[in-house]
Design an enzyme around this catalytic site. Structure first.
Site, PDB file in Angstrom:
ATOM      1  N   ASP A 165       0.780  -1.236   0.000  1.00 47.57           N
ATOM      2  CA  ASP A 165       0.000   0.000   0.000  1.00 47.57           C
ATOM      3  C   ASP A 165       0.812   1.287   0.000  1.00 47.57           C
ATOM      4  OD1 ASP A 165       0.904   0.251   2.712  1.00 47.57           O
ATOM      5  OD2 ASP A 165      -0.847  -0.834   3.449  1.00 47.57           O
ATOM      6  N   HIS A 191       6.485  -8.135  -1.272  1.00 44.58           N
ATOM      7  CA  HIS A 191       5.359  -8.582  -2.111  1.00 44.58           C
ATOM      8  C   HIS A 191       5.003  -7.572  -3.196  1.00 44.58           C
ATOM      9  CE1 HIS A 191       3.779 -11.616   1.158  1.00 44.58           C
ATOM     10  NE2 HIS A 191       4.886 -12.006   0.553  1.00 44.58           N
ATOM     11  N   GLY A 214       1.482  -7.099  13.057  1.00 45.02           N
ATOM     12  CA  GLY A 214       0.252  -7.179  12.265  1.00 45.02           C
ATOM     13  C   GLY A 214       0.304  -8.150  11.111  1.00 45.02           C
TER      14      GLY A 214
END
Ligand code: OAD
Length: 233
Positions: A94, A108, A174
């Site tokens: 993001d 990724h 997370g």
């Protein structure tokens, strides 16, 4: 904690949850709404590129509108203020770590980048990508999101493993510990003799492998944890 310690931080979707970006495997997460084999594999892209582009275009628009939260900002502060090395490795695509001023390794890939499936050229992705978009270098109609799909090799593995094998502290924030190779980093860190800490809303699949656990929302726990490291407490 010794000064000049080498720290590796791995983040996952949970660090961006409080910025309004859904995680993958929590209730109602992305993988409850879409099948991985429809949108996140090279085979899916070969079969139905329009569907795959629609999925990532929606996520690109959402990520472009999202703002970093206190956890992203605290990690940027750790990187800026710690005397030793802080390697921030993220599974997230993001871009919120950079928006917060940190430099992160994107194992990724990144929503903001495009990749040519024909010649491997990379460029800044437009907000909307469509099937048949051409590569600016070789002009093949092979533009794809620069995202590592299931079945593909994550990026920068050598650099990441080198850092983990020589780190003194490894933290995972997370992430559910369900996707390898990232889920195996904690074992590598332990083999290297590093201290290990997991910060998560709840126990994860890899919790048993960590020495220390800090439970709670990342926007609350990460700033406190960073303060403790920076003040040596
Ligand atoms: P997951 O969705 O699998 O896990 C998210 C984790 O974040 C869970 O362990 C939650 O408990 C935790 N979490 C949720 N909200 C949180 C909060 N506010 N504060 C702290 N923790 C919170 O996401 P990832 O582990 O990142 O890969 O998933 C790994 C990879 O699987 C992704 O990079 C993606 C996905 O398929 C690809 O697309 C290749």
């Amino acid at each position: 904690m010794r000064r000049c310690e080498r720290i590796v931080v791995l983040t996952g979707a949970g660090v961006s949850a409080e910025s309004g970006l859904g995680t993958f495997r929590d209730e109602g997460g992305l993988w409850a709404q879409h099948r991985i084999e429809d949108v996140a594999t090279p085979e899916a892209f070969a079969r139905d590129p329009a569907l795959v582009h629609r999925f990532y275009t929606a996520r690109r628009i959402q990520a472009a509108q999202a703002q970093p939260n206190a956890a992203h900002r605290a990690l940027a502060r750790l990187q800026a203020d710690w005397e030793g090395d802080v390697l921030l490795v993220t599974q997230n695509v993001d871009g919120l770590h950079q928006k917060a001023g940190a430099s992160a390794i994107h194992m990724h890939g990144e929503l903001s980048r495009a990749l040519c499936a024909a010649c491997a050229h990379r460029w800044d992705a437009p907000l909307e990508m469509s099937a048949g978009d051409t590569c600016p270098a070789c002009h093949a109609p092979s533009a794809r999101p620069d995202i590592v799909w299931f079945g593909e090799m994550p990026y920068h593995m050598e650099r990441i493993l080198d850092a983990i094998q020589t780190c003194d502290l490894f933290a995972a924030i997370g992430t559910s510990g369900q996707v390898y190779p990232a889920a195996g980093f904690v074992e590598e860190a332990r083999l290297a003799g590093a201290a290990t800490v997991e910060l998560n809303l709840r126990d994860s699949d890899m919790s048993h492998a960590f020495e220390h656990h800090i439970l709670g929302p990342a926007s609350r726990t990460v700033p406190v944890w960073v303060d403790q490291i920076l003040t040596g407490k």
